[in-house]
Design a protein around this motif. Structure first.
Motif, PDB file in Angstrom:
ATOM      1  N   LYS A 197       0.830  -1.202   0.000  1.00 52.39           N
ATOM      2  CA  LYS A 197       0.000   0.000   0.000  1.00 52.39           C
ATOM      3  C   LYS A 197       0.868   1.257   0.000  1.00 52.39           C
ATOM      4  O   LYS A 197       0.612   2.210  -0.736  1.00 52.39           O
ATOM      5  CB  LYS A 197      -0.921   0.020   1.222  1.00 52.39           C
ATOM      6  N   LYS A 198       1.904   1.258   0.842  1.00 55.23           N
ATOM      7  CA  LYS A 198       2.795   2.417   0.919  1.00 55.23           C
ATOM      8  C   LYS A 198       3.528   2.624  -0.396  1.00 55.23           C
ATOM      9  O   LYS A 198       3.666   3.747  -0.883  1.00 55.23           O
ATOM     10  CB  LYS A 198       3.796   2.244   2.062  1.00 55.23           C
ATOM     11  N   LEU A 199       4.008   1.522  -0.987  1.00 54.61           N
ATOM     12  CA  LEU A 199       4.730   1.606  -2.246  1.00 54.61           C
ATOM     13  C   LEU A 199       3.815   2.114  -3.356  1.00 54.61           C
ATOM     14  O   LEU A 199       4.193   2.982  -4.144  1.00 54.61           O
ATOM     15  CB  LEU A 199       5.320   0.238  -2.616  1.00 54.61           C
ATOM     16  N   SER A 200       2.613   1.600  -3.414  1.00 57.43           N
ATOM     17  CA  SER A 200       1.641   2.013  -4.425  1.00 57.43           C
ATOM     18  C   SER A 200       1.332   3.504  -4.283  1.00 57.43           C
ATOM     19  O   SER A 200       1.289   4.247  -5.272  1.00 57.43           O
ATOM     20  CB  SER A 200       0.368   1.186  -4.276  1.00 57.43           C
ATOM     21  N   SER A 201       1.116   3.954  -3.056  1.00 59.44           N
ATOM     22  CA  SER A 201       0.832   5.358  -2.793  1.00 59.44           C
ATOM     23  C   SER A 201       2.010   6.236  -3.211  1.00 59.44           C
ATOM     24  O   SER A 201       1.830   7.291  -3.840  1.00 59.44           O
ATOM     25  CB  SER A 201       0.523   5.548  -1.313  1.00 59.44           C
ATOM     26  N   PHE A 202       3.217   5.793  -2.899  1.00 62.34           N
ATOM     27  CA  PHE A 202       4.419   6.547  -3.259  1.00 62.34           C
ATOM     28  C   PHE A 202       4.545   6.663  -4.772  1.00 62.34           C
ATOM     29  O   PHE A 202       4.824   7.739  -5.305  1.00 62.34           O
ATOM     30  CB  PHE A 202       5.665   5.875  -2.671  1.00 62.34           C
ATOM     31  N   LEU A 203       4.349   5.549  -5.485  1.00 61.16           N
ATOM     32  CA  LEU A 203       4.471   5.560  -6.941  1.00 61.16           C
ATOM     33  C   LEU A 203       3.427   6.482  -7.578  1.00 61.16           C
ATOM     34  O   LEU A 203       3.725   7.212  -8.520  1.00 61.16           O
ATOM     35  CB  LEU A 203       4.343   4.141  -7.499  1.00 61.16           C
ATOM     36  N   LYS A 204       2.204   6.453  -7.061  1.00 63.74           N
ATOM     37  CA  LYS A 204       1.147   7.308  -7.589  1.00 63.74           C
ATOM     38  C   LYS A 204       1.509   8.780  -7.390  1.00 63.74           C
ATOM     39  O   LYS A 204       1.406   9.587  -8.324  1.00 63.74           O
ATOM     40  CB  LYS A 204      -0.183   6.998  -6.909  1.00 63.74           C
ATOM     41  N   ASP A 205       1.945   9.133  -6.173  1.00 64.78           N
ATOM     42  CA  ASP A 205       2.346  10.515  -5.905  1.00 64.78           C
ATOM     43  C   ASP A 205       3.498  10.938  -6.809  1.00 64.78           C
ATOM     44  O   ASP A 205       3.519  12.047  -7.340  1.00 64.78           O
ATOM     45  CB  ASP A 205       2.764  10.683  -4.442  1.00 64.78           C
ATOM     46  N   SER A 206       4.457  10.047  -6.984  1.00 65.88           N
ATOM     47  CA  SER A 206       5.622  10.335  -7.806  1.00 65.88           C
ATOM     48  C   SER A 206       5.216  10.582  -9.254  1.00 65.88           C
ATOM     49  O   SER A 206       5.671  11.535  -9.893  1.00 65.88           O
ATOM     50  CB  SER A 206       6.608   9.174  -7.722  1.00 65.88           C
ATOM     51  N   GLU A 207       4.340   9.727  -9.793  1.00 66.04           N
ATOM     52  CA  GLU A 207       3.876   9.891 -11.172  1.00 66.04           C
ATOM     53  C   GLU A 207       3.103  11.195 -11.333  1.00 66.04           C
ATOM     54  O   GLU A 207       3.254  11.902 -12.337  1.00 66.04           O
ATOM     55  CB  GLU A 207       3.013   8.697 -11.580  1.00 66.04           C
ATOM     56  N   ASP A 208       2.274  11.529 -10.353  1.00 64.13           N
ATOM     57  CA  ASP A 208       1.520  12.783 -10.404  1.00 64.13           C
ATOM     58  C   ASP A 208       2.460  13.988 -10.432  1.00 64.13           C
ATOM     59  O   ASP A 208       2.266  14.930 -11.201  1.00 64.13           O
ATOM     60  CB  ASP A 208       0.571  12.907  -9.210  1.00 64.13           C
ATOM     61  N   ARG A 209       3.464  13.952  -9.601  1.00 65.55           N
ATOM     62  CA  ARG A 209       4.420  15.068  -9.555  1.00 65.55           C
ATOM     63  C   ARG A 209       5.186  15.192 -10.862  1.00 65.55           C
ATOM     64  O   ARG A 209       5.410  16.300 -11.367  1.00 65.55           O
ATOM     65  CB  ARG A 209       5.382  14.885  -8.382  1.00 65.55           C
ATOM     66  N   LEU A 210       5.623  14.049 -11.418  1.00 66.37           N
ATOM     67  CA  LEU A 210       6.361  14.078 -12.676  1.00 66.37           C
ATOM     68  C   LEU A 210       5.507  14.619 -13.813  1.00 66.37           C
ATOM     69  O   LEU A 210       5.982  15.409 -14.638  1.00 66.37           O
ATOM     70  CB  LEU A 210       6.879  12.682 -13.026  1.00 66.37           C
ATOM     71  N   SER A 211       4.233  14.213 -13.865  1.00 64.30           N
ATOM     72  CA  SER A 211       3.368  14.701 -14.941  1.00 64.30           C
ATOM     73  C   SER A 211       3.124  16.203 -14.793  1.00 64.30           C
ATOM     74  O   SER A 211       3.082  16.927 -15.788  1.00 64.30           O
ATOM     75  CB  SER A 211       2.051  13.929 -14.979  1.00 64.30           C
TER      76      SER A 211
END
Length: 126
Positions: free
Chosen positions: A96-110
């Motif tokens: 869950k933590k990893l998934s949340s981190f990846l989602k936040d990271s992708e949002d920031r990059l976009s």
């Protein structure tokens, strides 16, 4: 009794100067508590913290080749912090933590990519 570096002993304040206090240790030896080693906060007047004849616990910081003994009151009071108990985490929590981190990271990059592209083009054109 020999004074060992790192040991805590009870001593008696025998003299106070503006730079620190002299403390008589067991065995008749005398050491110095520098004013910076008296308390955790800034000490302007050492007389507000110590008085001649007072018994205090000190920690031996060093013993010089010339026989000078450096002492600390604040380090004698310090205790090692107890380690916090670790919460057992399950693989699901990690996922869950990893998934949340990846989602936040992708949002920031976009967002960064969108801002960068809007800056590159379109200026001066109408």
């Amino acid at each position: 009794m020999s004074v060992e570096v790192g040991s805590k002993v009870i001593g008696k304040v025998t003299g106070i100067k503006n730079f620190g206090a002299f403390v008589e240790l067991p065995g008749g030896k005398t050491g110095l508590v520098h004013i910076s080693e008296v308390a955790d906060q800034y000490v302007e007047d050492i007389n507000e913290h110590l008085s001649v004849g007072q018994e205090i616990e000190v920690k031996v910081l060093s013993v010089g080749d010339d026989g000078k003994i450096s002492l600390s009151i604040k380090k004698a009071k310090e205790q090692k912090p107890k380690p916090k108990p670790r919460k057992e985490s399950s693989p699901e929590d990690f996922e869950k933590k990893l998934s949340s981190f990846l989602k936040d990271s992708e949002d920031r990059l976009s967002t960064i990519k969108r801002q960068t592209e809007s800056r590159r083009g379109g200026r001066g054109k109408k």
